[in-house]
Write an enzyme that holds these catalytic residues in place. Sequence first.
Site, PDB file in Angstrom:
ATOM      1  N   HIS A 260     -25.204  36.359  -2.754  1.00  0.00           N
ATOM      2  CA  HIS A 260     -26.331  35.419  -2.822  1.00  0.00           C
ATOM      3  C   HIS A 260     -27.720  35.920  -3.597  1.00  0.00           C
ATOM      4  O   HIS A 260     -28.586  34.847  -3.380  1.00  0.00           O
ATOM      5  CB  HIS A 260     -26.583  35.038  -1.270  1.00  0.00           C
ATOM      6  CG  HIS A 260     -27.402  36.254  -0.502  1.00  0.00           C
ATOM      7  ND1 HIS A 260     -26.511  37.293  -0.074  1.00  0.00           N
ATOM      8  CD2 HIS A 260     -28.133  36.198   0.178  1.00  0.00           C
ATOM      9  CE1 HIS A 260     -27.003  38.204   0.392  1.00  0.00           C
ATOM     10  NE2 HIS A 260     -28.077  37.416   0.867  1.00  0.00           N
ATOM     11  N   CYS A 261     -27.753  36.970  -3.836  1.00  0.00           N
ATOM     12  CA  CYS A 261     -28.941  37.521  -4.345  1.00  0.00           C
ATOM     13  C   CYS A 261     -29.255  37.712  -5.691  1.00  0.00           C
ATOM     14  O   CYS A 261     -29.996  37.026  -6.610  1.00  0.00           O
ATOM     15  CB  CYS A 261     -29.450  38.685  -3.659  1.00  0.00           C
ATOM     16  SG  CYS A 261     -29.843  38.293  -1.889  1.00  0.00           S
ATOM     17  N   ILE A 262     -28.473  38.497  -6.311  1.00  0.00           N
ATOM     18  CA  ILE A 262     -28.715  39.210  -7.623  1.00  0.00           C
ATOM     19  C   ILE A 262     -28.394  38.257  -8.868  1.00  0.00           C
ATOM     20  O   ILE A 262     -29.213  38.075  -9.817  1.00  0.00           O
ATOM     21  CB  ILE A 262     -28.054  40.655  -7.830  1.00  0.00           C
ATOM     22  CG1 ILE A 262     -28.624  41.407  -7.088  1.00  0.00           C
ATOM     23  CG2 ILE A 262     -28.414  41.115  -9.437  1.00  0.00           C
ATOM     24  CD1 ILE A 262     -27.715  42.826  -6.868  1.00  0.00           C
ATOM     25  N   ILE A 264     -28.995  35.092  -8.493  1.00  0.00           N
ATOM     26  CA  ILE A 264     -29.649  33.968  -8.259  1.00  0.00           C
ATOM     27  C   ILE A 264     -31.105  34.205  -8.330  1.00  0.00           C
ATOM     28  O   ILE A 264     -31.877  33.422  -8.916  1.00  0.00           O
ATOM     29  CB  ILE A 264     -29.117  33.128  -6.909  1.00  0.00           C
ATOM     30  CG1 ILE A 264     -27.723  32.736  -7.044  1.00  0.00           C
ATOM     31  CG2 ILE A 264     -30.361  31.982  -6.459  1.00  0.00           C
ATOM     32  CD1 ILE A 264     -27.364  32.249  -5.674  1.00  0.00           C
ATOM     33  N   ASP A 265     -31.696  35.168  -7.519  1.00  0.00           N
ATOM     34  CA  ASP A 265     -33.052  35.359  -7.191  1.00  0.00           C
ATOM     35  C   ASP A 265     -33.879  35.556  -8.525  1.00  0.00           C
ATOM     36  O   ASP A 265     -35.029  34.887  -8.490  1.00  0.00           O
ATOM     37  CB  ASP A 265     -33.385  36.619  -6.306  1.00  0.00           C
ATOM     38  CG  ASP A 265     -32.523  36.240  -5.139  1.00  0.00           C
ATOM     39  OD1 ASP A 265     -32.075  35.215  -4.645  1.00  0.00           O
ATOM     40  OD2 ASP A 265     -32.405  37.125  -4.069  1.00  0.00           O
TER      41      ASP A 265
END
Length: 428
Positions: A260-262, A264-265
Amino acid sequence: MNDLAIVGLGYVGLPLGLQFANKDCQVLGLDIDPEKVDAINAGKSYIHHISSESIAKQVDSGRFKASTDFSLIAEAAAVVICVPSPLNKNREPDISYILMTGEAIAPHLQPGMLVVLESTTYPGTTDEDLRQVLEKGSGLTAGEDFHLAFSPEREDPGNPDSKVAIIPKVVGGLTPSCLKKATELYSRAVQQVVPVSSCRAAEATKLLENIFRSINIALVNELKVVYEAMGIDVWEVIEAAKTKPFGYMPFYPGPGLGGHCIPIDPFYLTWKAREYGQATRFIELAGEINTSMPQHVVRKVADALNLDKKPINGSKILLVGLAYKANVDDDRESPGYLLLEMLKEAGADVAFYDPYIPVIRPTREHAHWAGTQSIGFDKKTIASFDAAIIATAHANVNYKQLADWSHLIIDTRNAMSGIETKTKVVKA
């Protein structure tokens, strides 16, 4: 009266709530999913690395309860928002979950209450977008009537050393008073709080952490392809390089980015930077390299099958590991889905094996795979496939058996290192 309410009982909100409860705080967990709420109140876990015992202990103590009733927020001293912040189909930030949560909270805000956002987002979300929704729905003024802050989550699922209590907590407030209130809250549950000057600085901190990882993973993914052309094993090079005690830290290649992080962020900052007329060339190049890795893997599969005089079209191909990282049941943004899609489009008969994901759950992005079950791990089943792709290297998979039973292995995670086998192994 609850010490805090946590909205969103997923991979971030649930462990955070348990940690506060473990420190004798009265915690109310809120979620729109009644199945999650019922599971928690029954003392049962729905996340693999969080034990049912840890939930039951806090529920039985009376320190932790869950509900779908957002009106109970009025009985809390603080509200912490831990909801998803994905990208939309155009790869643009989707903060709708954050704003809808703000709208649900606003009617129940009380003077003196603290609201903290933990969802990863672009700088300005807290003090502009969320603030506007909260003020409009409550009639209260942020920084005067209620406190507002941002504190980025730092969860690392599957890492036994990643514990909420010992990971420093960055906190930024709308005003000095907001920062003080948020610092006091988190100091009750974590060992170290790191205050920064503003909500925007805290939001930017989280983005920097994940952009750093994205760029370095892109670097080793690119070097993997370059070194392979030179006959050099990038995994051997990384192992040698990491013996240097300064100026280097290891990052590892793979079949693409997941979680959910790399994936997307970094694009939250890319999108926001355009508003200021700024380019983010490093971020965008890293994204291009990382998103090209599934295609690289499929090409390696095709080349390996061709050497056996087999086309992808009509071949049976097994994906080993669908979770986005090892030893977790989290399949969000997993590159495994891209591999399944691309192989299927090429005419392959595809299936997956993952001990953490017995059946694919419904998602917005991969709804048509919902209900697909993991195959069994036995000699007859494995041997029926023309090739197996190791996409995620779970520790509880017997790779020696996989090798002995398979006809061909494409290894994207170096999982076959040190395992002797007569089966052909291709690194990808």
